[in-house]
Write an enzyme that holds these catalytic residues in place. Structure first.
Site, PDB file in Angstrom:
ATOM      1  N   GLU A  68       0.857  -1.194   0.000  1.00  0.00           N
ATOM      2  CA  GLU A  68       0.000   0.000   0.000  1.00  0.00           C
ATOM      3  C   GLU A  68       0.886   1.233   0.000  1.00  0.00           C
ATOM      4  OE1 GLU A  68      -3.706   2.009   2.448  1.00  0.00           O
ATOM      5  OE2 GLU A  68      -3.595  -0.151   2.132  1.00  0.00           O
ATOM      6  N   GLU A  93       5.426   4.963   3.053  1.00  0.00           N
ATOM      7  CA  GLU A  93       4.941   6.288   3.450  1.00  0.00           C
ATOM      8  C   GLU A  93       6.128   7.246   3.572  1.00  0.00           C
ATOM      9  OE1 GLU A  93       2.993   9.026   3.638  1.00  0.00           O
ATOM     10  OE2 GLU A  93       1.438   7.565   4.189  1.00  0.00           O
ATOM     11  N   ASP A 143      -2.216  12.140  -3.993  1.00  0.00           N
ATOM     12  CA  ASP A 143      -2.297  13.589  -4.134  1.00  0.00           C
ATOM     13  C   ASP A 143      -2.682  13.946  -5.572  1.00  0.00           C
ATOM     14  OD1 ASP A 143      -1.869  16.362  -4.249  1.00  0.00           O
ATOM     15  OD2 ASP A 143      -0.317  16.243  -2.703  1.00  0.00           O
ATOM     16  N   THR A 216     -10.770   5.376   5.114  1.00  0.00           N
ATOM     17  CA  THR A 216      -9.596   6.189   5.394  1.00  0.00           C
ATOM     18  C   THR A 216     -10.034   7.608   5.738  1.00  0.00           C
ATOM     19  OG1 THR A 216      -9.306   6.975   3.123  1.00  0.00           O
ATOM     20  CG2 THR A 216      -8.314   4.846   3.677  1.00  0.00           C
TER      21      THR A 216
END
Length: 239
Positions: A68, A93, A143, A216
């Site tokens: 992910e 991340e 984004d 989320t």
């Protein structure tokens, strides 16, 4: 040395992809949170390197791999990991507070099927993820970079699609969710031009994930703003 040193990218290790799909904004993280990450990094973290990972050495069980990209505040991601113990998860991340949150919940629930990489996803895929090893690649609410001059920063482009072609196993899956209509159109166009990926129309939950879903933070925000959520699932077939 742990890669959580808050100097994410040094000039001597510049990415081949010089345009990043994100911008790191300075946000204060107190010493206690930093120490907590460092203390638990050996259990959940993987330092970035230019060597491919050996999943059999990373996880207790030899299971399918889900990667992910950008797991946000960490809570929904850890709930997914916790609810699917038959899957091994790798979360990528670039935001330290997200790393802290994910590790905090991972420790709280004592998950053992999770590893986290604190680095740019493109470089991780290029150098660390073995070819034909990922069963599902998930990208939820990337984004959108709304301004036209910033579209070059969008993660999902032709170069990225060609990269992940090599990483997903035969008949593996790519799952993308966004609430940006223009980005959605762009994703649809790019993927339609690729003959290796075939769009599928499973329900929100599909094998091998259990039918347990936690929204989320970005999805909750999109719903509150009455935005449409565009869901794209693709299965990889070789030419």
């Amino acid at each position: 040395m742990c890669s959580i040193n808050y100097r994410i990218y040094k000039k001597k290790n510049k990415s081949l992809y010089t345009i990043k799909s994100y911008v790191i904004r300075k946000r204060y993280m107190n010493k206690k949170k930093k120490q907590f990450i460092l203390l638990n990094w050996k259990n959940y973290g993987i330092d970035f390197c230019y060597t491919q990972l050996n999943f059999s050495l990373l996880f207790f069980l030899n299971q399918k791999i889900i990667v992910e990209i950008g797991f946000g505040d960490g809570y929904s991601f850890i709930q997914k990991v916790l609810n699917n113990p038959h899957i091994n998860f790798i979360g990528i991340e670039v935001y330290p507070l997200s790393i802290y949150s994910a590790i905090k919940y991972a420790c709280l629930y004592k998950v053992n099927n999770l590893k986290i990489i604190f680095h740019d996803a493109v470089e991780v895929l290029m150098y660390m993820i073995p070819d034909f090893s990922v069963f599902i690649l998930q990208i939820f609410f990337p984004d959108p970079w709304f301004k036209l001059k910033h579209h070059k920063r969008r993660l999902i482009n032709n170069n990225f699609i060609h990269l992940i072609e090599k990483k997903i196993v035969y008949k593996g899956y790519l799952h993308i969710r966004t609430d940006c209509h223009l980005y959605s159109n762009n994703i649809f166009t790019l993927m339609s031009q690729n003959s290796i990926f075939k769009r599928i129309f499973f329900k929100k939950f599909f094998f091998p994930l259990h039918n347990i879903y936690v929204q989320t933070k970005f999805e909750k925000k999109a719903i509150l703003l009455n935005h449409d959520i565009f869901d794209y699932k693709y299965q990889l077939y070789f030419k």
